[in-house]
Design a protein around this motif. Structure first.
Motif, PDB file in Angstrom:
ATOM      1  N   ARG A 127      39.849   7.417 -33.733  1.00 20.95           N
ATOM      2  CA  ARG A 127      40.292   8.641 -33.417  1.00 20.95           C
ATOM      3  C   ARG A 127      39.436   9.771 -34.135  1.00 20.95           C
ATOM      4  N   LEU A 128      39.176   9.592 -35.502  1.00 23.05           N
ATOM      5  CA  LEU A 128      38.484  10.520 -36.393  1.00 23.05           C
ATOM      6  C   LEU A 128      37.168  10.598 -35.733  1.00 23.05           C
ATOM      7  N   ASN A 129      36.366   9.394 -35.136  1.00 20.37           N
ATOM      8  CA  ASN A 129      35.087   9.606 -34.601  1.00 20.37           C
ATOM      9  C   ASN A 129      34.899  10.001 -33.274  1.00 20.37           C
ATOM     10  N   GLY A 163      39.278  31.658 -33.579  1.00 18.09           N
ATOM     11  CA  GLY A 163      38.862  30.372 -34.560  1.00 18.09           C
ATOM     12  C   GLY A 163      40.174  29.366 -34.298  1.00 18.09           C
ATOM     13  N   GLU A 164      39.742  28.095 -34.731  1.00 20.05           N
ATOM     14  CA  GLU A 164      40.869  27.112 -34.601  1.00 20.05           C
ATOM     15  C   GLU A 164      41.593  26.853 -36.019  1.00 20.05           C
ATOM     16  N   ARG A 165      42.868  26.206 -35.950  1.00 20.66           N
ATOM     17  CA  ARG A 165      43.623  26.171 -37.290  1.00 20.66           C
ATOM     18  C   ARG A 165      43.217  24.723 -37.854  1.00 20.66           C
ATOM     19  N   ILE A 166      42.979  24.857 -38.942  1.00 24.76           N
ATOM     20  CA  ILE A 166      42.550  23.694 -39.822  1.00 24.76           C
ATOM     21  C   ILE A 166      43.703  23.172 -40.970  1.00 24.76           C
ATOM     22  N   PRO A 167      44.092  21.958 -41.045  1.00 26.71           N
ATOM     23  CA  PRO A 167      44.776  21.846 -42.353  1.00 26.71           C
ATOM     24  C   PRO A 167      44.264  21.515 -43.537  1.00 26.71           C
ATOM     25  N   LEU A 168      44.897  22.125 -44.646  1.00 29.56           N
ATOM     26  CA  LEU A 168      44.552  21.848 -46.003  1.00 29.56           C
ATOM     27  C   LEU A 168      45.464  21.422 -46.896  1.00 29.56           C
ATOM     28  N   THR A 169      45.391  20.514 -47.563  1.00 29.47           N
ATOM     29  CA  THR A 169      46.231  20.219 -48.892  1.00 29.47           C
ATOM     30  C   THR A 169      46.488  21.326 -49.881  1.00 29.47           C
ATOM     31  N   GLY A 220      54.530  12.558 -41.589  1.00 26.62           N
ATOM     32  CA  GLY A 220      53.714  12.460 -42.754  1.00 26.62           C
ATOM     33  C   GLY A 220      53.483  13.586 -43.660  1.00 26.62           C
ATOM     34  N   PRO A 221      52.304  13.774 -44.335  1.00 25.69           N
ATOM     35  CA  PRO A 221      51.001  13.031 -44.056  1.00 25.69           C
ATOM     36  C   PRO A 221      51.049  11.698 -44.774  1.00 25.69           C
ATOM     37  N   GLU A 222      52.219  11.324 -45.525  1.00 26.42           N
ATOM     38  CA  GLU A 222      51.952  10.181 -46.306  1.00 26.42           C
ATOM     39  C   GLU A 222      52.760   9.101 -45.540  1.00 26.42           C
ATOM     40  N   LEU A 251      47.249  10.574 -44.728  1.00 28.13           N
ATOM     41  CA  LEU A 251      46.517  10.390 -43.504  1.00 28.13           C
ATOM     42  C   LEU A 251      45.669  11.823 -43.144  1.00 28.13           C
ATOM     43  N   ASN A 252      44.596  11.977 -42.843  1.00 26.91           N
ATOM     44  CA  ASN A 252      43.880  12.945 -42.414  1.00 26.91           C
ATOM     45  C   ASN A 252      43.569  13.048 -41.179  1.00 26.91           C
ATOM     46  N   SER A 253      44.487  12.892 -40.059  1.00 32.62           N
ATOM     47  CA  SER A 253      44.099  13.012 -38.577  1.00 32.62           C
ATOM     48  C   SER A 253      43.790  14.173 -38.079  1.00 32.62           C
ATOM     49  N   ILE A 254      43.245  14.275 -37.034  1.00 36.02           N
ATOM     50  CA  ILE A 254      42.828  15.650 -36.430  1.00 36.02           C
ATOM     51  C   ILE A 254      44.202  16.217 -36.138  1.00 36.02           C
ATOM     52  N   MET A 255      44.344  17.427 -36.314  1.00 34.03           N
ATOM     53  CA  MET A 255      45.522  18.192 -35.851  1.00 34.03           C
ATOM     54  C   MET A 255      44.984  19.338 -35.153  1.00 34.03           C
ATOM     55  N   LEU A 256      46.044  19.704 -34.332  1.00 33.73           N
ATOM     56  CA  LEU A 256      46.122  20.950 -33.304  1.00 33.73           C
ATOM     57  C   LEU A 256      47.103  21.819 -33.752  1.00 33.73           C
ATOM     58  N   GLY A 284      36.790  11.962 -53.346  1.00 34.77           N
ATOM     59  CA  GLY A 284      35.908  13.082 -52.885  1.00 34.77           C
ATOM     60  C   GLY A 284      36.811  14.209 -52.777  1.00 34.77           C
ATOM     61  N   VAL A 285      37.038  14.751 -51.800  1.00 38.45           N
ATOM     62  CA  VAL A 285      38.063  15.975 -51.522  1.00 38.45           C
ATOM     63  C   VAL A 285      39.574  15.456 -51.672  1.00 38.45           C
ATOM     64  N   GLY A 286      39.565  14.179 -51.685  1.00 34.11           N
ATOM     65  CA  GLY A 286      40.924  13.714 -51.966  1.00 34.11           C
ATOM     66  C   GLY A 286      41.832  13.849 -53.480  1.00 34.11           C
ATOM     67  N   GLU A 311      32.936  22.040 -47.302  1.00 35.74           N
ATOM     68  CA  GLU A 311      32.312  22.734 -46.043  1.00 35.74           C
ATOM     69  C   GLU A 311      31.539  21.530 -45.033  1.00 35.74           C
ATOM     70  N   VAL A 312      32.232  21.302 -44.091  1.00 36.77           N
ATOM     71  CA  VAL A 312      31.898  20.237 -43.099  1.00 36.77           C
ATOM     72  C   VAL A 312      31.604  20.808 -41.798  1.00 36.77           C
ATOM     73  N   GLY A 313      32.357  21.800 -41.386  1.00 37.22           N
ATOM     74  CA  GLY A 313      31.998  22.398 -39.944  1.00 37.22           C
ATOM     75  C   GLY A 313      32.133  23.716 -39.767  1.00 37.22           C
ATOM     76  N   LYS A 314      32.487  24.231 -38.524  1.00 33.10           N
ATOM     77  CA  LYS A 314      32.670  25.807 -38.270  1.00 33.10           C
ATOM     78  C   LYS A 314      33.485  26.291 -39.263  1.00 33.10           C
ATOM     79  N   THR A 315      34.802  25.909 -39.023  1.00 29.55           N
ATOM     80  CA  THR A 315      35.760  26.808 -39.922  1.00 29.55           C
ATOM     81  C   THR A 315      35.658  26.672 -41.381  1.00 29.55           C
ATOM     82  N   THR A 316      35.334  25.685 -41.913  1.00 29.95           N
ATOM     83  CA  THR A 316      35.233  25.347 -43.249  1.00 29.95           C
ATOM     84  C   THR A 316      34.147  26.146 -43.856  1.00 29.95           C
TER      85      THR A 316
HETATM   86  C1  LIG Z   1      46.866  16.843 -43.670  1.00 32.42           C
HETATM   87  C2  LIG Z   1      45.374  17.055 -43.964  1.00 32.42           C
HETATM   88  C3  LIG Z   1      44.835  17.806 -44.934  1.00 32.42           C
HETATM   89  C4  LIG Z   1      43.677  18.074 -45.313  1.00 32.42           C
HETATM   90  N1  LIG Z   1      43.394  18.610 -46.554  1.00 32.42           N
HETATM   91  C5  LIG Z   1      42.002  18.702 -46.730  1.00 32.42           C
HETATM   92  C6  LIG Z   1      41.695  19.506 -48.117  1.00 32.42           C
HETATM   93  O1  LIG Z   1      42.650  19.603 -48.883  1.00 32.42           O
HETATM   94  N2  LIG Z   1      40.363  19.717 -48.168  1.00 32.42           N
HETATM   95  C7  LIG Z   1      39.469  19.415 -47.379  1.00 32.42           C
HETATM   96  O2  LIG Z   1      38.280  19.509 -47.535  1.00 32.42           O
HETATM   97  N3  LIG Z   1      39.843  18.769 -46.034  1.00 32.42           N
HETATM   98  C8  LIG Z   1      41.009  18.496 -45.744  1.00 32.42           C
HETATM   99  N4  LIG Z   1      41.369  17.908 -44.606  1.00 32.42           N
HETATM  100  C9  LIG Z   1      40.413  17.954 -43.581  1.00 32.42           C
HETATM  101  C10 LIG Z   1      39.949  19.268 -43.163  1.00 32.42           C
HETATM  102  O3  LIG Z   1      40.905  19.759 -42.336  1.00 32.42           O
HETATM  103  C11 LIG Z   1      38.903  19.108 -42.206  1.00 32.42           C
HETATM  104  O4  LIG Z   1      37.777  19.006 -43.107  1.00 32.42           O
HETATM  105  C12 LIG Z   1      38.570  20.467 -41.355  1.00 32.42           C
HETATM  106  O5  LIG Z   1      39.581  20.677 -40.355  1.00 32.42           O
HETATM  107  C13 LIG Z   1      37.249  20.613 -40.786  1.00 32.42           C
HETATM  108  O6  LIG Z   1      37.101  21.752 -39.921  1.00 32.42           O
HETATM  109  P1  LIG Z   1      35.839  22.283 -39.629  1.00 32.42           P
HETATM  110  O7  LIG Z   1      35.977  23.224 -38.376  1.00 32.42           O
HETATM  111  O8  LIG Z   1      35.003  22.878 -40.664  1.00 32.42           O
HETATM  112  O9  LIG Z   1      34.828  21.130 -39.282  1.00 32.42           O
HETATM  113  P2  LIG Z   1      35.124  20.485 -37.635  1.00 32.42           P
HETATM  114  O10 LIG Z   1      33.635  20.844 -37.128  1.00 32.42           O
HETATM  115  O11 LIG Z   1      36.134  20.356 -37.070  1.00 32.42           O
HETATM  116  O12 LIG Z   1      34.629  18.909 -38.105  1.00 32.42           O
HETATM  117  C14 LIG Z   1      33.317  18.649 -38.966  1.00 32.42           C
HETATM  118  C15 LIG Z   1      33.264  17.197 -39.393  1.00 32.42           C
HETATM  119  O13 LIG Z   1      34.539  16.937 -40.233  1.00 32.42           O
HETATM  120  C16 LIG Z   1      35.198  15.762 -40.030  1.00 32.42           C
HETATM  121  N5  LIG Z   1      36.651  16.260 -40.128  1.00 32.42           N
HETATM  122  C17 LIG Z   1      37.179  17.230 -39.105  1.00 32.42           C
HETATM  123  N6  LIG Z   1      38.466  17.248 -39.245  1.00 32.42           N
HETATM  124  C18 LIG Z   1      38.803  16.094 -40.026  1.00 32.42           C
HETATM  125  C19 LIG Z   1      39.940  15.636 -40.516  1.00 32.42           C
HETATM  126  N7  LIG Z   1      41.168  16.406 -40.331  1.00 32.42           N
HETATM  127  N8  LIG Z   1      39.890  14.869 -41.557  1.00 32.42           N
HETATM  128  C20 LIG Z   1      38.602  14.141 -41.812  1.00 32.42           C
HETATM  129  N9  LIG Z   1      37.536  14.650 -41.397  1.00 32.42           N
HETATM  130  C21 LIG Z   1      37.649  15.351 -40.548  1.00 32.42           C
HETATM  131  C22 LIG Z   1      34.687  15.066 -38.585  1.00 32.42           C
HETATM  132  O14 LIG Z   1      33.755  14.296 -39.278  1.00 32.42           O
HETATM  133  C23 LIG Z   1      34.031  16.208 -38.173  1.00 32.42           C
HETATM  134  O15 LIG Z   1      32.843  15.761 -37.287  1.00 32.42           O
HETATM  135  C24 LIG Z   1      42.965  17.698 -44.302  1.00 32.42           C
HETATM  136  C25 LIG Z   1      43.043  17.096 -43.242  1.00 32.42           C
HETATM  137  C26 LIG Z   1      44.579  16.974 -42.992  1.00 32.42           C
HETATM  138  C27 LIG Z   1      44.918  16.407 -41.806  1.00 32.42           C
END
Ligand SMILES: Cc1cc2nc3c(=O)[nH]c(=O)nc-3n(C[C@H](O)[C@H](O)[C@H](O)COP(=O)(O)OP(=O)(O)OC[C@H]3O[C@@H](n4cnc5c(N)ncnc54)[C@H](O)[C@@H]3O)c2cc1C
Ligand code: FES
Length: 289
Positions: free
Chosen positions: A273-275, A59-65, A257-259, A228-233, A124-126, A82-87
């Motif tokens: 970049r997010l889009n 799987g990919e790495r995802i950032p969460l606060t 950052g992230p601030e 900022l919630n930039s895409i991270m690898l 929201g989740v902010g 829950e927005v995508g595969k990893t969540t």
């Molecule tokens: C420093 C930081 C802290 C974060 N903290 C939280 C947190 O506490 N809780 C939380 O729910 N999410 C947080 N996020 C966002 C979270 O990392 C993404 O929702 C997650 O990476 C999505 O992974 P996925 O594989 O489920 O979805 P993906 O399939 O990778 O993405 C699904 C959709 O989610 C959106 N998305 C993906 N990555 C991000 C992102 N980095 N920021 C905003 N939207 C994104 C895009 O619209 C994308 O199409 C944070 C991001 C960063 C950079």
């Protein structure tokens, strides 16, 4: 009926093992809180920092606060949508399952000092991300006014927790189903227009929300910090995936950052970049986990 989990269980006799989920709750539709055993991170965590996690080997790495932490019982709490595969995979985990890797705390901690009157804004989740910042600001002797918002009442989370760390809490919903009808920026505008002195604003939420918070405070000259919630690898400052432009200079959200100062962030570039990966993420999310 006995249930079988697809995720690794901790091999142990007593007490939770590192990275083990010890509690899981659904706070609102598709928004979950997990408490994870992680004594090292719990000991070092500071407001404003985040972790990077990986659920499965491929799987990919995802950032969460970091929403909360307890150095005494060695746990950290994260709130995610829950927005995508990893969540989605993470949402499928239960108490007793173990997260494969968890790295942190990462990022620079929030700048906390006694500024005077601080307005903390979460959308929201902010909200879970702004909670430890509001708590630290209050602890440092500030008067804290918090504004939290969601699209509708059912999606509003952590209201009581935010109230407990704020001198005043303002709730907004886009549809008016709870609190003031409108966006968090409308409530912020009301405060600023009322002539109340505000010494600092901290905002965490969708990029577009943070952009408009910064535009709202700009004419009043109130220093505005955004997370900022930039895409991270890799989250090490090496890959460049999280680069943003702040004050005309390139910065990496994961290590610089992230601030950042919201009045200096190029939000249009961040939004572009997010889009950029939306279609690809949608395709991956629609595949079987
Ligand atoms: C420093 C930081 C802290 C974060 N903290 C939280 C947190 O506490 N809780 C939380 O729910 N999410 C947080 N996020 C966002 C979270 O990392 C993404 O929702 C997650 O990476 C999505 O992974 P996925 O594989 O489920 O979805 P993906 O399939 O990778 O993405 C699904 C959709 O989610 C959106 N998305 C993906 N990555 C991000 C992102 N980095 N920021 C905003 N939207 C994104 C895009 O619209 C994308 O199409 C944070 C991001 C960063 C950079
Ligand atoms: S995520 Fe790779 S440089 Fe920040």
């Amino acid at each position: 009926m006995a249930t079988i989990s697809a995720f690794p269980k901790q091999d142990r006799k007593e007490g939770p093992g590192t990275n083990e989920i010890v509690e899981k709750r659904e706070l609102a539709k598709n928004i979950y809180l997990i408490k994870v055993a992680s004594p090292e991170i719990a000991r070092k965590a500071k407001a404003g920092q985040f972790v990077v996690l990986r659920v499965v080997e491929e799987g990919e790495r995802i950032p969460l606060t970091l929403y909360d932490w307890d150095p005494k019982d060695g746990t950290i709490s994260l709130v995610f949508q829950e927005v995508g595969k990893t969540t989605k995979l993470l949402a499928g985990m239960r108490a007793g399952d173990r997260i494969l890797n968890l790295v942190g705390p990462l990022g620079l901690p929030s700048h906390i000092e006694r500024f005077g009157r601080v307005v903390c804004i979460g959308g929201g989740v902010g909200v879970p991300a702004v909670y430890p910042i509001a708590r630290a600001m209050k602890f440092a002797g500030n008067e804290v006014i918090s504004i939290i918002g969601a699209r509708t009442a059912g999606l509003l989370i952590l209201e009581e927790e935010m109230r407990s760390v704020s001198d005043r809490l303002i709730v907004t919903t886009d549809d008016g189903s709870k609190g003031r009808k409108g966006f968090v920026t409308d409530a912020l505008k009301d405060l600023l227009k009322s002539g109340l002195r505000v010494d600092r604003v901290v905002a965490v939420g969708p990029a577009v929300m943070m952009k408009f918070v910064a535009e709202t405070t700009r004419p009043y000259g109130v220093k505005t910090i955004v997370s900022l919630n930039s895409i991270m690898l890799d989250a090490t400052g090496m890959c460049g995936a999280c680069r943003v432009s702040v004050g005309g200079k390139t910065k990496f959200t994961c290590v610089d950052g992230p601030e950042f100062d919201g009045h200096e962030v190029d939000f249009d570039l961040l939004l572009d970049r997010l889009n950029q990966y939306v279609e690809e993420e949608r395709r991956i999310a629609s595949m079987d986990c």
